[in-house]
Design a protein around this motif. Structure first.
Motif, PDB file in Angstrom:
ATOM      1  N   ASP A  63       1.093  -1.364   0.177  1.00 24.73           N
ATOM      2  CA  ASP A  63       0.224   0.204  -0.332  1.00 24.73           C
ATOM      3  C   ASP A  63       0.666   1.777  -0.001  1.00 24.73           C
ATOM      4  O   ASP A  63       2.094   0.601   0.489  1.00 24.73           O
ATOM      5  N   TYR A  98      -1.876   4.254   3.450  1.00 23.72           N
ATOM      6  CA  TYR A  98      -2.558   3.509   2.865  1.00 23.72           C
ATOM      7  C   TYR A  98      -3.765   4.076   2.319  1.00 23.72           C
ATOM      8  O   TYR A  98      -4.728   4.164   2.137  1.00 23.72           O
ATOM      9  N   ARG A 148      -7.883   3.019   1.591  1.00 28.15           N
ATOM     10  CA  ARG A 148      -8.810   3.752   2.265  1.00 28.15           C
ATOM     11  C   ARG A 148      -9.847   3.563   1.430  1.00 28.15           C
ATOM     12  O   ARG A 148     -11.251   4.220   1.335  1.00 28.15           O
ATOM     13  N   SER A 199       3.833   1.824  -4.108  1.00 21.75           N
ATOM     14  CA  SER A 199       3.757   1.407  -2.646  1.00 21.75           C
ATOM     15  C   SER A 199       4.540  -0.141  -1.810  1.00 21.75           C
ATOM     16  O   SER A 199       5.436   0.277  -3.180  1.00 21.75           O
ATOM     17  N   LYS A 223       2.747  -3.326   3.468  1.00 19.52           N
ATOM     18  CA  LYS A 223       1.958  -2.926   5.087  1.00 19.52           C
ATOM     19  C   LYS A 223       1.112  -3.810   5.992  1.00 19.52           C
ATOM     20  O   LYS A 223       1.379  -3.432   7.253  1.00 19.52           O
ATOM     21  N   TYR A 278      -7.402  -7.281   4.148  1.00 19.39           N
ATOM     22  CA  TYR A 278      -7.172  -6.486   4.292  1.00 19.39           C
ATOM     23  C   TYR A 278      -7.614  -4.897   5.346  1.00 19.39           C
ATOM     24  O   TYR A 278      -6.563  -4.249   6.274  1.00 19.39           O
ATOM     25  N   TYR A 325      -7.315  -3.472   8.534  1.00 21.59           N
ATOM     26  CA  TYR A 325      -6.903  -2.290   8.235  1.00 21.59           C
ATOM     27  C   TYR A 325      -7.856  -1.284   9.634  1.00 21.59           C
ATOM     28  O   TYR A 325      -7.314  -0.377  10.505  1.00 21.59           O
ATOM     29  N   VAL A 354      -1.391   6.992  11.439  1.00 23.83           N
ATOM     30  CA  VAL A 354      -2.335   6.814  10.466  1.00 23.83           C
ATOM     31  C   VAL A 354      -3.537   7.275  11.116  1.00 23.83           C
ATOM     32  O   VAL A 354      -4.576   7.287  10.308  1.00 23.83           O
TER      33      VAL A 354
END
Length: 244
Positions: A50, A54, A58, A136, A139, A220, A224, A235
């Motif tokens: 990512d 992110y 998102r 990217s 992550k 994922y 997150y 973040v």
């Protein structure tokens, strides 16, 4: 039996959460129509890539018509010379497209940093363009234990059952083992149905008999929302600024 490696897929994918009782009932109902795939049961390990903030996950969580993601996947824990898959997965208007190349684990990270085709032709160029655009980086690591079935008459039809979903935010290498912290409720089984065309009648009936309903779930995305945002203040701060 040697599994034939496919480099591109186009299919519909639906996810369901099953209790142990539903799982056993469902498997019993469909037993005459399916069989284990070439490997049957195995562990899948993934490194999701990512951007720094992110942006890919998102955007995906907003449920757009089009979304894409990049990951490196292995079946089991690979050694440096074992093959892994570098996969570009896209979803447009409900249809999933997956493009992938294979290479030794030790070369995957450098290939993605190079932002070139890496000698992999058209798919390599698509991955290289993705990396040139997003830049990217690794992550999160996500693993799970999978049981996989395929249709007896239609090998393109696949039904998988994932358990013991787990993640880690450090040691972002597939060769570092398949351990991790629990990702979701361990009492439920995540089933995915993958079909190239219309759902066969016997499968629709089985889903109805077991009283299952499609679930909106991203491994994922769940990691997150439930773990990355809570553990990384930076973040969270970026998320708040972008939402303002």
């Amino acid at each position: 039996m040697q599994r034939q490696i496919k480099t591109s897929f186009k299919r519909y994918e639906k996810k369901f959460f099953l209790t142990k009782k539903q799982y056993e009932m469902f498997k019993n109902i469909i037993s005459t129509y399916v069989k284990p795939d070439d490997y049957g049961s195995y562990t899948i390990c993934n490194i999701y890539y990512d951007t720094d903030n992110y942006s890919l996950i998102r955007a995906s969580l907003e449920k757009p018509v089009y979304k894409e993601k990049l990951r490196v996947r292995s079946y089991g824990v690979p050694g440096a010379d074992d093959k892994v898959f570098v996969e570009l997965k896209k979803k447009y208007d409900g249809v999933v497209y997956k493009r992938r190349v294979t290479m030794p684990e030790k070369h995957a990270a450098d290939f993605l940093k190079s932002k070139t085709d890496g000698g992999f032709g058209q798919i390599g160029r698509e991955i290289g363009y993705f990396q040139s655009f997003y830049n990217s980086e690794p992550k999160v690591f996500i693993a799970y234990d999978r049981e996989a079935l395929q249709g007896r008459e239609d090998a393109e039809l696949r039904i998988t059952f994932d358990t013991n979903l787990r993640y880690r935010l450090d040691r972002l290498s597939l060769s570092d083992g398949d351990d991790g912290l629990p990702l979701a409720d361990g009492g439920l089984i995540l089933m995915e149905i993958k079909i190239a065309d219309a759902c066969p009648l016997w499968l629709s009936r089985a889903l109805s008999e077991c009283k299952t309903a499609p679930a909106s779930f991203s491994k994922y995305g769940t990691c997150y929302k439930n773990h990355i945002l809570k553990k990384d203040p930076e973040v969270t701060k970026k998320e708040m600024l972008l939402s303002a």
